[in-house]
Every structure is written in C-alpha cells, then in structure tokens.
Write an enzyme that holds these catalytic residues in place. Sequence first.
Site, PDB file in Angstrom:
ATOM      1  N   ARG A   1      12.074 -12.125   1.236  1.00  0.00           N
ATOM      2  CA  ARG A   1      12.897 -10.894   1.246  1.00  0.00           C
ATOM      3  C   ARG A   1      14.216 -11.128   1.986  1.00  0.00           C
ATOM      4  NH1 ARG A   1       8.938  -5.733   2.319  1.00  0.00           N
ATOM      5  NH2 ARG A   1       8.885  -6.524   4.437  1.00  0.00           N
TER       6      ARG A   1
ATOM      7  N   ARG B   1       1.546 -11.005  12.330  1.00  0.00           N
ATOM      8  CA  ARG B   1       1.199  -9.621  11.937  1.00  0.00           C
ATOM      9  C   ARG B   1      -0.081  -9.608  11.096  1.00  0.00           C
ATOM     10  NH1 ARG B   1       6.314  -7.293   9.102  1.00  0.00           N
ATOM     11  NH2 ARG B   1       5.166  -5.343   9.050  1.00  0.00           N
TER      12      ARG B   1
ATOM     13  N   ARG C   1      -6.792   2.891  12.365  1.00  0.00           N
ATOM     14  CA  ARG C   1      -6.522   1.448  12.435  1.00  0.00           C
ATOM     15  C   ARG C   1      -7.714   0.700  13.023  1.00  0.00           C
ATOM     16  NH1 ARG C   1      -1.133  -0.039  11.621  1.00  0.00           N
ATOM     17  NH2 ARG C   1       0.352   1.671  11.757  1.00  0.00           N
TER      18      ARG C   1
ATOM     19  N   LYS D   1       0.828  -1.224   0.000  1.00  0.00           N
ATOM     20  CA  LYS D   1       0.000   0.000   0.000  1.00  0.00           C
ATOM     21  C   LYS D   1       0.856   1.266   0.000  1.00  0.00           C
ATOM     22  CE  LYS D   1      -0.932   0.328   4.978  1.00  0.00           C
ATOM     23  NZ  LYS D   1      -0.031  -0.760   5.375  1.00  0.00           N
TER      24      LYS D   1
END
Length: 210
Positions: free
Chosen positions: A123, A167, A88, A13
């Site tokens: 990653r 997460r 949030r 995002k």
Amino acid sequence: MNLIFLGAPGAGKGTQAEVVCNELNIPAISTGNMLREAVKNGTPAGLAAKECMDKGDLVPDEIVIGILKDRIAQDDAKNGFILDGFPRTVSQAEALEKMGVQIDKVVEIHVADEKITSRMSGRRVCEGCGNSYHIEYKPTKVEGICDACGAKVVQRVDDKPETVLSRLATYHEKTAPLKDFYAAKGKLVTVEGQEEIADTSKLTLAAVKG
C-alpha cells in the site's frame, strides 16, 4: 441479526461489514466511534469513559458494554447490528453475555498472514491528498507520484512489513481464544478472503444468511 466481525488487520473486515450493512440494512458499530459519540453527547457512561481517556487509561469493559447497550437500544439497531472491534478478548465476550447482549453469528474473514503482509506492505498513500494506491493492484501511472495531485506517494509506518507482522502476532495471540470461545457455542463461521473483493462479499453474505 446481531453479528460480530473478526479479522486480522488488513483482512478486509471493514469492507465486508459495510456490504452486509447495506444488504441487511443494519448499522456497523465501531467501538471507537461509539465511545467518541457517547463522550460528545455527555451521557453518564460517556462521562465515565472520558475520565479514563483523559487520564490515558483504557476504558473498562463494563463502561464500554454500558455504552454499547445504549447504542444498540437505538432505533436503527432494532433489526440487528454488526460489532467491529469488540469484543477483542474472551473476558470482553463473557462480559457481553453477562450483560444480556445476544450475538447470533461471529464471522471471521480469514486471510493468510503472508497475503496480508504483501497486501499491506504494497500500500502507498499520497502525502498531498491522501489517495491510496497499491504497487501491485492499483499502481500510480508514474512511479511514486500521485495520479490526482502530483504529490509524493509514500509507505505508511503502519504498512511496513515489520509493523504488519507485529500487529498480526498481537491479533493471533488475543483473538485465537475468542474464535475458540464462539466456535464452542456453534456461532463461528469462517469466510476465506478471496483475491477479488466481490468474491469475498458473495461468500460473506452466504455465510451470514446461511
């Protein structure tokens, strides 16, 4: 246009917010940066926020929204803004409305959890210069060694599959009600994240302008 961007960690995002900012010439406002700026400038709301931060407490919603109102009153936000990282929760979204901050659209960048897990767990980051790589999409020429400086390339704790899953669970728990809140108001648009960033950008711009 006043926009909110939603998306799970690793959905991209931030990248898409940047594309829209450049296209519409509006600022992306990250809550973290905004708080640090207000503290640095010593504004009344900034000083109140600093007091909470120094104690290790979360900054209350009304202080954050007070700082946000100051930020969006600045010249560069006259034609609109993108909020990244706020609200949030539904209570923050309600507080935003109560304080008269108008939101035109809420853009959700949606990427399936398993895709995010493989994207993030692939990653790798250089310990020396901080360059980032991906074992599938952007591998190093020599396995485990940075192309730029020759230092070791490692996986960050944040990108380990178990951390990513935890997460994602937090994101779904907190943000799913927020999506329902904006969907009920007819403001939510969902963009399906594509393999290629440019393809996602096309869809995002179409959703924003549509």
